[in-house]
Design an enzyme around this catalytic site. Structure first.
Site, mmCIF file in Angstrom:
data_model
loop_
_atom_site.group_PDB
_atom_site.id
_atom_site.type_symbol
_atom_site.label_atom_id
_atom_site.label_comp_id
_atom_site.label_asym_id
_atom_site.label_seq_id
_atom_site.Cartn_x
_atom_site.Cartn_y
_atom_site.Cartn_z
ATOM 1 N N LEU A 122 -132.035 -1.714 -155.084
ATOM 2 C CA LEU A 122 -133.154 -2.501 -154.500
ATOM 3 C C LEU A 122 -133.161 -3.943 -154.467
ATOM 4 O O LEU A 122 -134.118 -4.799 -154.718
ATOM 5 C CB LEU A 122 -134.323 -1.909 -155.477
ATOM 6 N N GLY B 279 -123.271 -4.874 -152.369
ATOM 7 C CA GLY B 279 -123.328 -3.310 -152.369
ATOM 8 C C GLY B 279 -122.023 -2.553 -152.446
ATOM 9 O O GLY B 279 -121.982 -1.686 -153.077
ATOM 10 N N ASP B 280 -121.052 -3.185 -151.860
ATOM 11 C CA ASP B 280 -119.688 -2.341 -152.096
ATOM 12 C C ASP B 280 -119.138 -2.725 -153.422
ATOM 13 O O ASP B 280 -118.492 -1.919 -154.004
ATOM 14 C CB ASP B 280 -118.687 -3.191 -151.049
ATOM 15 N N GLY C 188 -117.940 -14.764 -150.075
ATOM 16 C CA GLY C 188 -117.124 -13.744 -149.741
ATOM 17 C C GLY C 188 -117.313 -12.471 -150.374
ATOM 18 O O GLY C 188 -118.163 -12.285 -151.092
ATOM 19 N N LYS D 288 -116.138 -2.311 -145.735
ATOM 20 C CA LYS D 288 -116.831 -1.660 -147.051
ATOM 21 C C LYS D 288 -115.849 -0.917 -147.756
ATOM 22 O O LYS D 288 -115.905 -1.192 -149.052
ATOM 23 C CB LYS D 288 -117.914 -0.750 -146.516
HETATM 24 O O1 RIB Z 1 -120.704 -4.591 -146.951
HETATM 25 C C1 RIB Z 1 -119.976 -5.802 -146.482
HETATM 26 C C2 RIB Z 1 -119.228 -5.604 -145.530
HETATM 27 O O2 RIB Z 1 -120.039 -5.092 -144.540
HETATM 28 C C3 RIB Z 1 -118.399 -6.845 -145.112
HETATM 29 O O3 RIB Z 1 -117.160 -7.083 -145.706
HETATM 30 C C4 RIB Z 1 -118.180 -6.590 -143.571
HETATM 31 O O4 RIB Z 1 -116.797 -6.519 -143.245
HETATM 32 C C5 RIB Z 1 -118.945 -5.200 -143.263
HETATM 33 O O5 RIB Z 1 -117.892 -4.088 -143.278
#
Ligand code: RIB
Length: 319
Positions: free
Chosen positions: A224, A259-260, A295, A43
């Site tokens: 959401l 989300g990241d 990915g 993350k």
């Molecule tokens: O939020 C996605 C991430 O969650 C992935 O890249 C995985 O490594 C986990 O950490």
């Protein structure tokens, strides 16, 4: 008083061991999958890369093992323009995530912490945050370290942005809640929001905002999925809904790391002096683009791609 516009992402790096399949297996079931891929993830690394692709100055603080995955992670994150001076190599293996992705792009993930567990509170020193505007945190490293980082950065005038993910287990719940007391901006999905509040925030967003304020945070974005996000911020007066976007007629290929991408984008806008609503609006575009490719880091757009998508969305809406 903010001390600079550098973003520090402090937390996890993982090698994402990924297989796409038609549907995710039920417990005890085996299903066939497509080709296997090892992709850069974790993350914090993802959030750092998402912000750097958009042009932000980003430094990552974390740990990888002395294995091949560790070198792969360092190379991938550095290639995206992130400063990796403070990513340590420690004995043992790099964190890994076992990821299955179905035909709708939905995933299931199991993580094994590996080197991420070596992130101990003693590593946190005030000098790390010199020149930093935003500290970006998640809960994929020991929560005591997250708390120490938030407290130290807050004391240095750095804006603390916490992605409350993954939801902590019972043993860590109290410490994780303590982090909220030193958090300026909280990003949660609907499940994490429910875990924190003990009820569905969508029932009454104003009530949910009060609930978050009781937990210690006034500025919150609840994502959401296809429902977009809701921004809660006393400065706005009332809860603000931000719509999700669809930038491809083909639909989602892989939602891993969306989300990241959202969190990294919010960090980049806040580090640039933007407000939380503007940050959530830009993050909606970036996360929509991110699900169109496989990915996590490998799917994140740069500023030009975002500008083109914003223009296309404006044309489609007749603006
Ligand atoms: O939020 C996605 C991430 O969650 C992935 O890249 C995985 O490594 C986990 O950490």
């Amino acid at each position: 008083m903010r001390s600079g516009n550098l973003i520090i992402a402090l937390g996890s790096l993982n090698a994402d061991l990924t297989v796409h399949c038609e549907r995710l297996p039920e417990p005890g079931e085996t299903v066939p999958g497509h080709d296997f891929a090892v992709l850069p993830g974790g993350k914090s690394a993802n959030q750092a890369v998402a912000a750097a692709r958009l042009g932000a100055a980003v430094s990552l603080i974390g740990a990888v093992g002395e294995d091949a995955y560790g070198q792969m992670m360092l190379d991938a994150v550095a290639a995206a323009g992130v400063d990796v001076t403070h990513v340590r190599r420690v004995p043992g293996g790099t964190g890994v995530a076992l990821i299955s992705v179905d035909a709708r792009g939905e995933n299931s993930i199991i993580i094994s912490a590996g080197a991420n567990a070596a992130m101990v509170p003693g590593m946190i020193r005030p000098e790390l945050f010199e020149g930093t505007g935003v500290l970006c945190l998640c809960l994929e490293i020991p929560v005591g370290t997250v708390l120490a980082a938030a407290q130290t950065a807050r004391a240095a005038g750095v804006l603390v942005l916490l992605n409350f993910s993954p939801s902590p287990g019972n043993a860590d719940a109290a410490a994780a809640q303590a982090v909220l007391g030193v958090t300026d901006v909280l990003l949660v999905n609907e499940h994490e929001a429910m875990d924190l509040l003990g009820y569905d925030p969508a029932k009454d967003w104003s009530e949910a905002h009060l609930g978050f304020r009781r937990l210690g945070v006034d500025r919150v974005v609840v994502t959401l999925g296809p429902g977009g996000s809701v921004v809660l911020d006393s400065g706005l007066g009332a809860p603000e809904r931000v719509p999700a976007h669809s930038v491809s007629s083909a639909g989602a290929v892989d939602t891993t790391g969306a989300g990241d991408a959202f969190t990294g984008t919010v960090a980049s806008v806040l580090a640039d002096g933007g407000d939380l609503l503007a940050a959530a609006q830009r993050a909606a575009v970036v996360s929509a683009l991110s699900v169109t490719k496989p990915g996590a880091q490998s799917s994140y757009p740069d500023a030009q791609e975002v500008a083109a998508a914003v223009e296309k969305l404006a044309e489609e809406s007749g603006a």
